[in-house]
Design a protein around this motif. Structure first.
Motif, PDB file in Angstrom:
ATOM      1  N   SER A   1       0.836  -1.192   0.000  1.00  0.00           N
ATOM      2  CA  SER A   1       0.000   0.000   0.000  1.00  0.00           C
ATOM      3  C   SER A   1       0.875   1.248   0.000  1.00  0.00           C
ATOM      4  CB  SER A   1      -0.937   0.005   1.212  1.00  0.00           C
ATOM      5  OG  SER A   1      -0.194   0.031   2.414  1.00  0.00           O
ATOM      6  N   ILE A   2       0.266   2.323  -0.507  1.00  0.00           N
ATOM      7  CA  ILE A   2       0.919   3.637  -0.525  1.00  0.00           C
ATOM      8  C   ILE A   2       0.087   4.568   0.334  1.00  0.00           C
ATOM      9  CG2 ILE A   2       1.607   5.616  -1.942  1.00  0.00           C
ATOM     10  CD1 ILE A   2       1.698   3.674  -4.367  1.00  0.00           C
ATOM     11  N   ALA A   3       0.735   5.216   1.283  1.00  0.00           N
ATOM     12  CA  ALA A   3       0.115   6.262   2.089  1.00  0.00           C
ATOM     13  C   ALA A   3       1.181   7.362   2.212  1.00  0.00           C
ATOM     14  CB  ALA A   3      -0.312   5.723   3.454  1.00  0.00           C
ATOM     15  N   TRP A   4       1.000   8.291   3.142  1.00  0.00           N
ATOM     16  CA  TRP A   4       1.929   9.412   3.296  1.00  0.00           C
ATOM     17  C   TRP A   4       2.311   9.582   4.757  1.00  0.00           C
ATOM     18  CZ3 TRP A   4       3.744  12.155  -0.903  1.00  0.00           C
ATOM     19  CH2 TRP A   4       3.160  11.809  -2.133  1.00  0.00           C
ATOM     20  N   THR A   5       3.562  10.005   4.982  1.00  0.00           N
ATOM     21  CA  THR A   5       4.063  10.355   6.308  1.00  0.00           C
ATOM     22  C   THR A   5       4.876  11.627   6.167  1.00  0.00           C
ATOM     23  OG1 THR A   5       4.168   8.042   7.003  1.00  0.00           O
ATOM     24  CG2 THR A   5       5.478   9.609   8.269  1.00  0.00           C
ATOM     25  N   GLU A   6       4.428  12.671   6.858  1.00  0.00           N
ATOM     26  CA  GLU A   6       5.143  13.958   6.851  1.00  0.00           C
ATOM     27  C   GLU A   6       5.466  14.429   5.439  1.00  0.00           C
ATOM     28  OE1 GLU A   6       8.464  13.589   9.518  1.00  0.00           O
ATOM     29  OE2 GLU A   6       7.173  13.076  11.214  1.00  0.00           O
ATOM     30  N   GLY A   7       4.487  14.333   4.536  1.00  0.00           N
ATOM     31  CA  GLY A   7       4.636  14.841   3.178  1.00  0.00           C
ATOM     32  C   GLY A   7       5.399  13.950   2.215  1.00  0.00           C
ATOM     33  N   LYS A   8       5.767  12.739   2.649  1.00  0.00           N
ATOM     34  CA  LYS A   8       6.519  11.820   1.793  1.00  0.00           C
ATOM     35  C   LYS A   8       5.737  10.519   1.648  1.00  0.00           C
ATOM     36  CE  LYS A   8      10.959  13.554   3.384  1.00  0.00           C
ATOM     37  NZ  LYS A   8      12.150  13.246   4.164  1.00  0.00           N
ATOM     38  N   PRO A   9       5.890   9.839   0.486  1.00  0.00           N
ATOM     39  CA  PRO A   9       5.228   8.543   0.334  1.00  0.00           C
ATOM     40  C   PRO A   9       5.729   7.545   1.382  1.00  0.00           C
ATOM     41  CG  PRO A   9       6.083   9.300  -1.763  1.00  0.00           C
ATOM     42  CD  PRO A   9       6.624  10.217  -0.715  1.00  0.00           C
ATOM     43  N   SER A  10       4.798   6.751   1.889  1.00  0.00           N
ATOM     44  CA  SER A  10       5.118   5.732   2.881  1.00  0.00           C
ATOM     45  C   SER A  10       4.576   4.404   2.366  1.00  0.00           C
ATOM     46  CB  SER A  10       4.474   6.097   4.223  1.00  0.00           C
ATOM     47  OG  SER A  10       4.699   5.082   5.173  1.00  0.00           O
ATOM     48  N   LEU A  11       5.483   3.483   2.064  1.00  0.00           N
ATOM     49  CA  LEU A  11       5.100   2.190   1.508  1.00  0.00           C
ATOM     50  C   LEU A  11       5.080   1.127   2.587  1.00  0.00           C
ATOM     51  CD1 LEU A  11       7.355   2.120  -1.690  1.00  0.00           C
ATOM     52  CD2 LEU A  11       5.088   3.136  -1.404  1.00  0.00           C
ATOM     53  N   HIS A  12       4.151   0.201   2.458  1.00  0.00           N
ATOM     54  CA  HIS A  12       4.116  -0.993   3.303  1.00  0.00           C
ATOM     55  C   HIS A  12       3.968  -2.160   2.341  1.00  0.00           C
ATOM     56  CE1 HIS A  12       2.106  -3.309   6.845  1.00  0.00           C
ATOM     57  NE2 HIS A  12       3.312  -3.758   6.568  1.00  0.00           N
ATOM     58  N   ILE A  13       5.017  -3.012   2.266  1.00  0.00           N
ATOM     59  CA  ILE A  13       5.066  -4.060   1.247  1.00  0.00           C
ATOM     60  C   ILE A  13       5.404  -5.411   1.878  1.00  0.00           C
ATOM     61  CG2 ILE A  13       6.094  -4.773  -0.938  1.00  0.00           C
ATOM     62  CD1 ILE A  13       7.098  -1.917  -1.291  1.00  0.00           C
TER      63      ILE A  13
END
Length: 173
Positions: free
Chosen positions: A105-117
């Motif tokens: 999944s793609i989400a965001w953390t502090e304005g940057k993409p955050s991936l969980h794979i």
């Protein structure tokens, strides 16, 4: 006109070098993704860093959030198993494997993409390995990744006591 052996070899060498550089430039300019009705399709090639390419796509296309699946060859994949006592991933790297599944999944953390794979990889003896993916580089061939975009922008935040980066859901009213 008489050319010496050294001059002929030099000309051949230079010609091969120019052709190799042109091919390298051609490879670096190959399209890495295309827009689809559901989001994007990525086709990554040998040597591509999968996590970086997905993050770059998310930034460039301002993807609010998404889930994705993929398959393909990996030159190298590093899985991490989370140690809840130590609050860190214990990594293990495997080389020259086939990714039978890649899910994330793609989400965001502090304005940057955050991936969980997460994924599952198999070696040439059909031994399978899997878990949380910390790093992934495409091997010989390619890797196909199907990205399904959702309109809601989702965020991740570090939650204690586990020190885990958890997807935050908006509450329904």
């Amino acid at each position: 006109m008489h050319l010496s052996f050294r001059k002929v070899m030099f000309i051949i060498f230079m010609s091969l070098a120019v052709n190799a550089k042109a091919q390298q430039n051609n490879d670096s300019q190959k399209c890495r993704f295309t827009k689809t009705s559901y989001g994007y399709l990525m086709v990554l090639r040998e040597g591509d860093n999968v996590l970086n390419e997905i993050e770059n796509l998310a930034k460039q296309q301002q993807i609010p959030s998404a889930d994705f699946t993929g398959i393909g060859f990996a030159q190298e994949v590093t899985f991490g198993f989370y140690d809840f006592t130590e609050k860190k991933f214990n990594p293990k790297t495997f080389n020259k494997v086939e990714m039978g599944n890649l899910t994330g999944s793609i989400a965001w953390t502090e304005g940057k993409p955050s991936l969980h794979i997460h994924g599952i990889a198999a070696d040439d003896k059909f031994n399978a390995y899997g878990g949380h993916i910390l790093a992934l580089k495409v091997g010989t061939g390619s890797m196909e990744i199907y990205i399904r975009v959702t309109p809601e922008k989702l965020e991740r935040k570090i939650e204690q006591p586990l020190n885990a980066n958890v997807l935050q859901l908006p509450c329904l009213k």
